[in-house]
Design an enzyme around this catalytic site. Sequence first.
Site, PDB file in Angstrom:
ATOM      1  N   GLU A 167     -84.094  -1.990 -24.354  1.00  0.00           N
ATOM      2  CA  GLU A 167     -84.919  -2.957 -25.055  1.00  0.00           C
ATOM      3  C   GLU A 167     -84.689  -4.264 -24.296  1.00  0.00           C
ATOM      4  O   GLU A 167     -83.647  -4.907 -24.466  1.00  0.00           O
ATOM      5  CB  GLU A 167     -84.502  -3.107 -26.513  1.00  0.00           C
ATOM      6  N   ASP A 198     -80.185  -1.315 -27.626  1.00  0.00           N
ATOM      7  CA  ASP A 198     -80.699  -2.420 -28.433  1.00  0.00           C
ATOM      8  C   ASP A 198     -80.337  -3.761 -27.786  1.00  0.00           C
ATOM      9  O   ASP A 198     -79.204  -3.952 -27.313  1.00  0.00           O
ATOM     10  CB  ASP A 198     -80.093  -2.330 -29.837  1.00  0.00           C
TER      11      ASP A 198
END
Length: 709
Positions: free
Chosen positions: A378, A342
């Site tokens: 990401e 993330d």
Amino acid sequence: MQVWPGQAYPLGATYDGAGTNFAVFSEAAARIELCLLHDDGSETAVELRETDAFVRHAYLPGIMPGQRYGFRAHGPYQPERGHRCNSAKLLLDPYARAISGRIRWGEEVYGYHFQRPEKRNDLDSAPHTMASVVVNPYFDWGDDRPPRTDYHRTVIYEAHVKGLTMLHPRLPDELRGTYAALAHPAIIEHLTELGVTTLELMPVHQFVHDHRLVDAGLSNYWGYNTIGFFAPHNAYASWGDRGQQVLEFKSAVRALHQAGIEVILDVVYNHTAEGNHLGPTLSFRGLDNASYYRLSNDRRYYMDTTGTGNSLLMRSPHVLQLIMDSLRYWVTEMRVDGFRFDLAATLARQFHEVDRLSSFFDLVQQDPVVSQVKLIAEPWDVGEGGYQVGNFPPLWTEWNGKFRDTVRDLWRGEPRTLAEFASRLTGSSDLYQSDGRRPLASVNFVTCHDGFTLRDLVSYDKKHNEANGEGNQDGESYNRSWNCGVEGDTDDPGVLALRGRQMRNFIATLMLSQGVPMLSHGDEFARTQHGNNNAYCQDNEVSWVHWPDPRNEADAPALELLRFTRSLIWLRRDHPVFRRRRFFHGRPVEGTHDELSDIAWFTAEGEEMRQRDWQAAHAKSLTVFLNGNAISEPGPRGERITDDSFLLMFNAHHEPLDFTVPVDHGKQWQLIVDTSLPEGVEPGSGAKVAAGDRLTLVDRSLLVLQRPA
């Protein structure tokens, strides 16, 4: 109680069958107490007197799995100098393998008084916070082996443990929303029949429900608020939270592996749940605030490139050790098959700017364990210069946000989209080829947990996040969505038909593109969040997957989409021309004995595309020839790979268009996919088409023609 010196490594609580070794790092604390917690609310404090390189440690004979514990750090409370030690706060072990209980929010878990933030708070947090747990590391894995699915064969399914399983009709009530539910035959059967190879779980590291959300009657449903990087989130366990969550998670991984399904974790190493300077003192902040967090020049405050209040200090050797130890633990002990990072750009901020040469990437590159599993970034964060799609090192694959944006733009009819769409369809060589990466570096997706579901993407022009309690101000406002003429629910048959066609267009485009496709859970049968594009706090039926019922006539369209999605995933799996390991050459390939190019581009009239055709503002149609007889990469034993050839016809125009089958790229074709039909065309039932024939594609539809090798 006997207290032996113990060892400084490994960090955390390590049970060896006779007792437990405890080790914790803190450079800031003057002394640290290990607190053994008892069920009657009392605790036994043991000072960790042995110190090696700022690691305090001790071995306690007879301390068994299930024992709850925490630390109290005695040291300076000087926020202006970055120190926030406070022995009144019971602290979680950063290396805890399991965590018990939940936080009972109140002033007790904060290091300051709400009414006087400058004053230190000495209220005891122990009755109000969570506890670390000693776990038994032994588990019978049997003959478990990681599937090790090659990237070119990978189809990723992003799912939430609770959201996927909470409403499944075949699951017992006591298993719904748990790790055990993932191992249930009903869930595994759905995944295997769908054709996915890899289950990507949204955060399962122990996380915290924010104080603000709890007060509002909401929760941190998504889980991007980690407090324990080694501990499976205890609320997803059906067996208990005194270490049972570890066994239950391992059992789920073992069952998924037996079905040939990989498990990837969505991990949040960019920040913790302790938030900014007004956040709670739960673990890292109380042990050594300045070693774990990026602090501003005024050291009372935190640098924040994540939008959550803090960012971990990626140039701290102790932070890097924590992350690498955590990654190795999940691979070696929990046997997961990879990670999706993330806001991964924050991990590259060794100093201020994003740096692909940062220490974190160096450590991952050389690590013999972590470097061998799937690593997905990401590739952005909210800091300056944080959008880094295409800029991660060669070992990494990336969520390709440009694929998402371009495919959405094409099908909603945006002008001047064709040229970039061609790049996204063929693996995004403009992003990944220059540094030696291949199409498989691109994880392609149209929807994910963050944003509209597939159904909502074609049903809403605007977000509808009122239930989040922020006045509809949260969430992305520019979604590249189109409601097909009516906002939200409708009974209009024309609008419903167009929405169904658009969903099939998105799924077909995703599965026919080079790269690694990722599907968001429930999109295969058109789940909705009723326009909420930021359902991070909705732990309820807004976010949970509603499974279609074959006995319910109203669910017929959902089941049709499910059958269509299955057929497209299996079409991809059966044909290597859709999952090439190298980029297209755009010319005949030497050694393949085929005079035709490996890929060719045509206008709707069947003529080869010229430069002005790519740039025409009105151009929203395209035919693509994929030559199955010109695949340049060899098979695993050096054998030549051949496949059928295909024509992909895209009509993103708002009116029907006539397409001409190119005359020099095959004499006879069969129609195998038509997104204008709910069923998409049954295998073998499609019309026969000859070179030069004209086909009418209805507005916003896609055809696939197949020519046997």
